[in-house]
Design an enzyme around this catalytic site. Structure first.
Site, PDB file in Angstrom:
ATOM      1  N   ALA A 138     -18.480  -4.601  24.606  1.00 19.54           N
ATOM      2  CA  ALA A 138     -18.262  -5.546  24.855  1.00 19.54           C
ATOM      3  C   ALA A 138     -18.529  -6.719  23.665  1.00 19.54           C
ATOM      4  CB  ALA A 138     -19.300  -7.056  25.782  1.00 19.54           C
ATOM      5  N   GLY A 145     -11.382 -13.893  19.375  1.00 17.52           N
ATOM      6  CA  GLY A 145     -10.912 -12.355  20.161  1.00 17.52           C
ATOM      7  C   GLY A 145     -10.432 -12.068  18.868  1.00 17.52           C
ATOM      8  N   ARG A 261      -9.381   3.039  17.211  1.00 15.84           N
ATOM      9  CA  ARG A 261      -8.505   2.757  16.735  1.00 15.84           C
ATOM     10  C   ARG A 261      -7.658   3.841  16.567  1.00 15.84           C
ATOM     11  NH1 ARG A 261     -10.024  -2.380  12.971  1.00 15.84           N
ATOM     12  NH2 ARG A 261      -9.703  -3.845  14.248  1.00 15.84           N
ATOM     13  N   GLY A 360      18.272   2.642  33.123  1.00 16.62           N
ATOM     14  CA  GLY A 360      18.934   1.349  34.130  1.00 16.62           C
ATOM     15  C   GLY A 360      18.126   1.086  35.330  1.00 16.62           C
ATOM     16  N   GLU A 384      -9.130  -3.502  20.465  1.00 18.14           N
ATOM     17  CA  GLU A 384      -8.962  -3.105  19.528  1.00 18.14           C
ATOM     18  C   GLU A 384      -8.410  -3.416  17.783  1.00 18.14           C
ATOM     19  OE1 GLU A 384     -11.987  -1.258  21.122  1.00 18.14           O
ATOM     20  OE2 GLU A 384     -11.523  -0.162  19.142  1.00 18.14           O
ATOM     21  N   GLY A 385      -7.843  -4.681  18.647  1.00 21.11           N
ATOM     22  CA  GLY A 385      -7.374  -5.235  16.963  1.00 21.11           C
ATOM     23  C   GLY A 385      -5.789  -5.260  17.823  1.00 21.11           C
TER      24      GLY A 385
HETATM   25  C1  LIG Z   1      -6.882  -5.764  29.956  1.00 17.20           C
HETATM   26  C2  LIG Z   1      -7.595  -5.752  28.456  1.00 17.20           C
HETATM   27  C3  LIG Z   1      -9.153  -5.135  28.059  1.00 17.20           C
HETATM   28  C4  LIG Z   1      -9.889  -5.298  26.810  1.00 17.20           C
HETATM   29  N1  LIG Z   1     -10.694  -4.770  26.676  1.00 17.20           N
HETATM   30  C5  LIG Z   1     -11.454  -5.501  25.743  1.00 17.20           C
HETATM   31  C6  LIG Z   1     -13.036  -4.345  25.549  1.00 17.20           C
HETATM   32  O1  LIG Z   1     -13.090  -3.293  26.014  1.00 17.20           O
HETATM   33  N2  LIG Z   1     -14.036  -4.843  25.025  1.00 17.20           N
HETATM   34  C7  LIG Z   1     -13.749  -6.062  23.869  1.00 17.20           C
HETATM   35  O2  LIG Z   1     -14.142  -6.675  23.718  1.00 17.20           O
HETATM   36  N3  LIG Z   1     -12.356  -6.882  23.836  1.00 17.20           N
HETATM   37  C8  LIG Z   1     -11.785  -6.045  25.170  1.00 17.20           C
HETATM   38  N4  LIG Z   1     -10.186  -6.741  25.400  1.00 17.20           N
HETATM   39  C9  LIG Z   1      -9.923  -8.072  24.768  1.00 17.20           C
HETATM   40  C10 LIG Z   1      -9.224  -7.848  23.307  1.00 17.20           C
HETATM   41  O3  LIG Z   1      -9.190  -7.224  22.357  1.00 17.20           O
HETATM   42  C11 LIG Z   1      -8.307  -9.234  22.555  1.00 17.20           C
HETATM   43  O4  LIG Z   1      -7.270 -10.102  23.671  1.00 17.20           O
HETATM   44  C12 LIG Z   1      -7.642  -9.176  21.340  1.00 17.20           C
HETATM   45  O5  LIG Z   1      -8.910  -8.682  20.346  1.00 17.20           O
HETATM   46  C13 LIG Z   1      -6.609 -10.661  21.153  1.00 17.20           C
HETATM   47  O6  LIG Z   1      -8.109 -11.844  20.574  1.00 17.20           O
HETATM   48  P1  LIG Z   1      -7.780 -13.207  22.015  1.00 17.20           P
HETATM   49  O7  LIG Z   1      -7.372 -12.114  23.174  1.00 17.20           O
HETATM   50  O8  LIG Z   1      -9.026 -13.785  21.742  1.00 17.20           O
HETATM   51  O9  LIG Z   1      -6.263 -13.184  21.300  1.00 17.20           O
HETATM   52  P2  LIG Z   1      -6.417 -14.279  19.861  1.00 17.20           P
HETATM   53  O10 LIG Z   1      -6.914 -14.630  18.549  1.00 17.20           O
HETATM   54  O11 LIG Z   1      -6.308 -15.797  20.559  1.00 17.20           O
HETATM   55  O12 LIG Z   1      -4.642 -13.596  19.167  1.00 17.20           O
HETATM   56  C14 LIG Z   1      -4.162 -14.442  19.629  1.00 17.20           C
HETATM   57  C15 LIG Z   1      -2.576 -14.315  18.883  1.00 17.20           C
HETATM   58  O13 LIG Z   1      -2.674 -14.739  17.796  1.00 17.20           O
HETATM   59  C16 LIG Z   1      -2.493 -13.562  17.172  1.00 17.20           C
HETATM   60  N5  LIG Z   1      -2.953 -14.087  15.796  1.00 17.20           N
HETATM   61  C17 LIG Z   1      -4.682 -13.753  15.580  1.00 17.20           C
HETATM   62  N6  LIG Z   1      -5.304 -14.540  14.726  1.00 17.20           N
HETATM   63  C18 LIG Z   1      -3.706 -14.208  13.539  1.00 17.20           C
HETATM   64  C19 LIG Z   1      -3.632 -13.696  11.965  1.00 17.20           C
HETATM   65  N7  LIG Z   1      -5.366 -14.095  11.487  1.00 17.20           N
HETATM   66  N8  LIG Z   1      -2.847 -13.930  11.871  1.00 17.20           N
HETATM   67  C20 LIG Z   1      -1.789 -13.876  12.607  1.00 17.20           C
HETATM   68  N9  LIG Z   1      -2.089 -13.151  14.000  1.00 17.20           N
HETATM   69  C21 LIG Z   1      -3.339 -13.288  14.361  1.00 17.20           C
HETATM   70  C22 LIG Z   1      -2.898 -12.492  17.316  1.00 17.20           C
HETATM   71  O14 LIG Z   1      -3.001 -11.151  17.279  1.00 17.20           O
HETATM   72  C23 LIG Z   1      -2.461 -12.372  18.585  1.00 17.20           C
HETATM   73  O15 LIG Z   1      -1.129 -12.187  19.201  1.00 17.20           O
HETATM   74  C24 LIG Z   1      -9.362  -6.346  26.629  1.00 17.20           C
HETATM   75  C25 LIG Z   1      -8.152  -6.816  26.132  1.00 17.20           C
HETATM   76  C26 LIG Z   1      -7.586  -6.692  27.426  1.00 17.20           C
HETATM   77  C27 LIG Z   1      -6.298  -8.238  27.714  1.00 17.20           C
END
Ligand SMILES: Cc1cc2nc3c(=O)[nH]c(=O)nc-3n(C[C@H](O)[C@H](O)[C@H](O)COP(=O)(O)OP(=O)(O)OC[C@H]3O[C@@H](n4cnc5c(N)ncnc54)[C@H](O)[C@@H]3O)c2cc1C
Length: 407
Positions: A138, A145, A261, A360, A384-385
């Site tokens: 977590a 994020g 990763r 298709g 995982e990023g």
């Molecule tokens: C099904 C699912 C399972 C998950 N499981 C886990 C888990 O087990 N543990 C856990 O801790 N998390 C988990 N996550 C969370 C996941 O790791 C995050 O959703 C992810 O890291 C992106 O964070 P965010 O959703 O807040 O998006 P944001 O950080 O708000 O990003 C939104 C968009 O902006 C882009 N972006 C952000 N910063 C930059 C930058 N500096 N430069 C360019 N682009 C950028 C991102 O690439 C993305 O496209 C899970 C998510 C999902 C959907």
């Protein structure tokens, strides 16, 4: 030198994983895609197989090689010649299982990416106490994020206990796991260096499940949101050093990603291999021959597109193997881990959608698993990023920039 053949000692593991993927995962794929949030009880039967795989270093010990020991090393490998340890074993096992179903893999008992976090940072006593348990991870919060340095969950030492307060969202296997590895800060003012990981038992009364997410894909896997309210844990549950070392910055907890990763990249390799294999069969049924002796422009368009996808897949696979092999051989692999994750996540998503298109209406319909794989695979380019974050890390590493210099 890296040897790309499956090491002999892992052949049995790979064949066991393939059997599980074929006989248990694939037949239950649609069922748990449709019944989101119901636990796939068929997986309980796998407990014995999983224990066998763990003993072989195949699954939950992912990353153990990075902290010493590792499983199944030969005498020659122990002398440092060329080691195939738990990272390569995990990668091979996971890839095979994800060829079956990535959602079911993510909800397999006694697994979880939290185990990789434990293996990366835990001491010997903690490895013994937590090893082999189902552990979720977590990190993500409503305000943190991609920027995991922004996490707000706090951990305060009170006597012999840490008291955790905060909110965690999108925790894979968060409802079903036995342990949750929670990232929290010891002191927000001290920035990233103060962020540590803490092991919380799932049944801790201070941990409240807020809700389960409904998702595009991997619906067999539960994704949980939690509240931590005065959640008390023994101080021995902090993983790694409790000292705040500004010079080390994020290094401690971030080490987790060097192990996880390549594994997520391996999951993407598994799903996209499934897509390619099924597409090849459907193309053959449709009369499309793929001839590797002919140049692409002399073939029908579908065959030439298929060959292009296969070569892209192979590039992703090789990068992924390299990243896991480096972890087993104790070589710093942050750059390769991010390269592998970026390449495999993007390539697998691309392959899955192109396979749907090539087949298709058959590819788009629920009569085929291609439709489901195209939904499932996207997460592997996000958690995982994300793709963008991996590219940012690669750029920082190649240009020698810090996270403050290149955002
Ligand atoms: C099904 C699912 C399972 C998950 N499981 C886990 C888990 O087990 N543990 C856990 O801790 N998390 C988990 N996550 C969370 C996941 O790791 C995050 O959703 C992810 O890291 C992106 O964070 P965010 O959703 O807040 O998006 P944001 O950080 O708000 O990003 C939104 C968009 O902006 C882009 N972006 C952000 N910063 C930059 C930058 N500096 N430069 C360019 N682009 C950028 C991102 O690439 C993305 O496209 C899970 C998510 C999902 C959907």
């Amino acid at each position: 030198m890296i040897n790309l053949e499956t090491p002999k000692k892992f052949e049995f593991l790979v064949s066991q994983a393939h059997q599980v993927a074929t006989e248990i995962f694939r037949p239950n794929s649609r069922k748990y895609d449709g019944h989101e949030h119901s636990y796939p009880k068929e997986l309980d039967m796998l407990a014995a197989v999983i224990d066998g795989m763990n003993e072989g270093g195949a699954l939950s010990g992912a990353g153990a090689g990075a902290v010493g020991g590792g499983n199944g090393a030969t005498a020659k490998e122990k002398q440092g010649a060329n080691r195939n340890g738990s990272n390569i074993a995990s990668l091979l096992g996971l890839t095979e299982l994800c060829w079956g179903d990535v959602g079911l893999l993510l909800t397999m008992p006694r697994q979880g990416l939290g185990q990789a976090a434990i293996a990366a940072v835990a001491d010997e006593e903690q490895l013994k106490r937590f090893g082999g348990k189902w552990a979720a991870m977590a990190i993500t919060e409503p305000e943190a994020g991609s920027d995991s340095a922004a996490i707000r969950t706090t951990a305060t030492l009170e006597g012999d206990e840490y008291v955790l307060n905060g909110e965690k969202i999108f925790v894979t296997a968060g409802d079903r796991a036995e342990l949750i590895v929670v990232w929290a800060t010891l002191d927000r003012k001290q920035g990233r260096a103060a962020i540590k990981s803490f092991v919380v038992e799932r049944d801790n009364p201070g941990l409240t499940l807020e809700r389960l997410e409904h998702k595009l894909g991997i619906r067999a896997s539960d994704t949980a949101d939690f509240r931590l309210e005065n959640c008390r844990i023994p101080k021995e549950n902090l993983l790694g050093s409790p000292e705040i070392e500004p010079k080390r910055g994020f290094a401690g907890v971030m080490q987790t990603f060097d192990n996880t990763r390549p594994l997520v990249a391996g999951m993407a390799i598994g799903v996209s291999r499934a897509c390619l294999e099924r597409t090849r069969e459907l193309l053959a049924e449709g009369g499309v021959e793929i001839d590797y002796d002919l140049p692409p422009h002399s073939q029908v368009a579908a065959a030439s597109e298929f060959i292009a996808m296969e070569s892209d897949w192979e590039a992703a696979r090789l990068l992924t193997m390299q990243a896991a092999w480096m972890a087993d051989n104790k070589k710093p692999n942050s750059l390769q881990a991010s390269m592998a994750k970026a390449k495999a996540g993007r390539t697998a998503t691309d392959i899955a959608l192109r396979c749907v298109a090539l087949c298709g209406s058959i590819g788009y319909g629920e009569g085929e698993l291609l439709e489901k794989w195209a939904r499932d695979v996207k997460i592997l380019d996000l958690f995982e990023g994300t793709q963008q974050i991996q590219l940012l890390i690669v750029a920082r590493q190649l240009l020698g920039k810090t996270s403050a210099e290149l955002k």
